[in-house]
Design a protein around this motif. Structure first.
Motif, short mmCIF file in Angstrom:
data_model
loop_
_atom_site.label_atom_id
_atom_site.label_comp_id
_atom_site.label_asym_id
_atom_site.label_seq_id
_atom_site.Cartn_x
_atom_site.Cartn_y
_atom_site.Cartn_z
N ASP A 33 0.83 -1.21 0.00
CA ASP A 33 0.00 0.00 0.00
C ASP A 33 0.86 1.26 0.00
O ASP A 33 0.59 2.21 0.73
N ARG A 70 2.10 4.76 -1.18
CA ARG A 70 1.39 5.88 -1.80
C ARG A 70 2.15 6.37 -3.03
O ARG A 70 3.37 6.45 -3.03
N THR A 71 1.40 6.70 -4.05
CA THR A 71 1.97 7.24 -5.28
C THR A 71 1.19 8.49 -5.65
O THR A 71 0.33 8.95 -4.89
N ALA A 128 -0.95 8.64 -7.93
CA ALA A 128 -2.28 8.25 -8.40
C ALA A 128 -3.34 8.63 -7.37
O ALA A 128 -3.19 8.33 -6.18
N ASN A 159 -6.38 7.49 -7.10
CA ASN A 159 -7.27 6.40 -6.73
C ASN A 159 -6.48 5.13 -6.44
O ASN A 159 -5.60 4.74 -7.21
N ARG A 160 -6.81 4.50 -5.32
CA ARG A 160 -6.10 3.29 -4.90
C ARG A 160 -7.11 2.36 -4.24
O ARG A 160 -7.67 2.68 -3.19
N PHE A 216 -3.23 -4.14 -4.71
CA PHE A 216 -3.75 -2.78 -4.75
C PHE A 216 -3.75 -2.32 -6.21
O PHE A 216 -2.77 -2.50 -6.93
N SER A 220 -4.09 0.93 -8.63
CA SER A 220 -3.99 2.40 -8.63
C SER A 220 -4.35 2.96 -9.99
O SER A 220 -4.00 2.39 -11.03
N LYS A 263 -4.71 6.90 -12.01
CA LYS A 263 -4.65 8.35 -12.00
C LYS A 263 -6.02 8.93 -12.35
O LYS A 263 -6.78 8.34 -13.12
#
Length: 363
Positions: free
Chosen positions: A290, A292-293, A295, A297-298, A345, A347, A349
């Motif tokens: 998990d 974070r990037t 993007a 939406n995850r 997960f 992801s 954009k």
């Protein structure tokens, strides 16, 4: 410069409306592909444009002349040509099949010889001139039909599903010939096809016809990357189509509630608007942590199915009641240890999610 226009073109057979208010403006030298499922009205549209049938309502303008019931259509039709989905050949030589339109026009033999030779060479059938046309393969027959259409030097050529009955090798050859002929003659081409990729390969613009309505018209990239509505997205094969309700909107970025999830995407909508969201599998990034990037939406999800489509692996995910299709390379699937039942997960954009509100324009 426009060469062909339609305004609210409609066609009914008894009480069945096959075409509904079709509006087109085709430029000289342009190739337009009309795509759509079987029964969408594609063949009816192209027959109307070639003046083989008359519309129930609306109008057609060809070469700056609006066609009416009293218009002498023969001079206009002689400036155009039509290649049918299942072309017929006469029980005579290939040469005579191609020569026939010129003989009907009363042309001299020396003129016919030159024109037919050029047309057969253009479709790479010059060595078949003496063959009996009934002995040809499907691909060869289609090439003869194309030569027969070209021999009159038309300004517009209509192609109705030109490769629908051909094997892959013959399809490739006919497509290459169509492309080369378009360039050599600077023709205006209107073609129908159910083959989405063919439309992309050959056309300057694509029109999507569904249930008699022209739902979207634009460049191939516009059609395939930004479908105007759910019906277009479904036809072109967008595999992730969600329906949501807008819960927030700020300067071109909005949030929507989708099956209990909050999704962020780009677009201008009002609170409580109902929107459709389209996400292509290749725009989804799969990870097993998990982290974070950038993007927006995850979604956590569980792999429910894996299938190999070399060199890719297709994943079907259950993201808490929200189905999702994604693709990764085989190497990525191995490196991530992706197996059915694994928690991952997904992801996306905000810019990778295309959106539409309500019905397509015209519906």
């Amino acid at each position: 410069m426009s060469i062909l226009q339609t305004h609210n073109l409609s066609r009914r057979y008894n009480q069945t409306e096959v075409l509904k208010n079709v509006i087109l403006d085709i430029s000289m030298g342009e190739t337009l592909a009309v795509i759509g499922p079987s029964g969408a009205g594609k063949s009816t549209l192209i027959r109307l444009l070639d003046l083989l049938e008359s519309p129930s309502s609306g109008s057609i303008t060809l070469f700056n002349q609006t066609v009416s019931n009293k218009t002498d259509r023969l001079p206009l039709r002689r400036r155009m040509a039509f290649v049918h989905q299942k072309p017929l050949v006469f029980s005579t030589s290939v040469f005579e099949n191609v020569a026939q339109p010129l003989r009907w026009r009363g042309m001299k033999n020396t003129f016919i010889e030159e024109r037919v030779t050029d047309a057969l060479a253009l479709v790479k059938m010059d060595s078949y001139a003496g063959r009996h046309a009934k002995t040809l393969s499907g691909g060869e027959t289609q090439r003869v039909a194309l030569a027969r259409a070209l021999v009159t030097h038309p300004e517009i050529i209509f192609l109705d599903e030109p490769t629908a009955n051909l094997d892959p090798l013959a399809t490739t050859m006919v497509e290459e010939l169509i492309s080369s002929v378009i360039q050599a003659r600077n023709l205006t081409v209107v073609m129908t096809t159910h083959d989405l990729a063919q439309g992309q390969r050959l056309a300057d613009r694509i029109g999507v016809l569904v249930a008699g309505e022209l739902l979207q018209l634009g460049k191939p990239s516009e059609i395939f990357m930004s479908p105007a509505c759910r019906a277009v997205a479904e036809f072109i094969g967008v595999e992730n189509i969600w329906n949501g309700t807008v819960t927030g909107s700020d300067n071109g970025l909005f949030t929507a509630a989708v099956n209990g999830h909050i999704i962020q995407a780009v677009g201008y909508f009002n609170i409580e608007d109902t929107v459709d969201l389209f996400i292509r599998p290749e725009d989804i990034i799969i990870s097993i942590t998990d982290d974070r990037t950038s993007a927006r939406n995850r979604l956590p999800g569980t792999i429910t199915r894996l299938s190999l489509v070399s060199p890719l692996v297709r994943l079907e995910l259950d993201c808490g009641g929200l189905p999702l299709m994604a693709v990764v390379t085989q190497q990525a699937a191995t490196d991530l240890g992706l197996v059915i039942g694994k928690h991952v997960f997904a992801s996306m954009k905000a810019t990778a999610i295309h959106t539409a509100k309500g019905n397509c324009p015209g519906q």
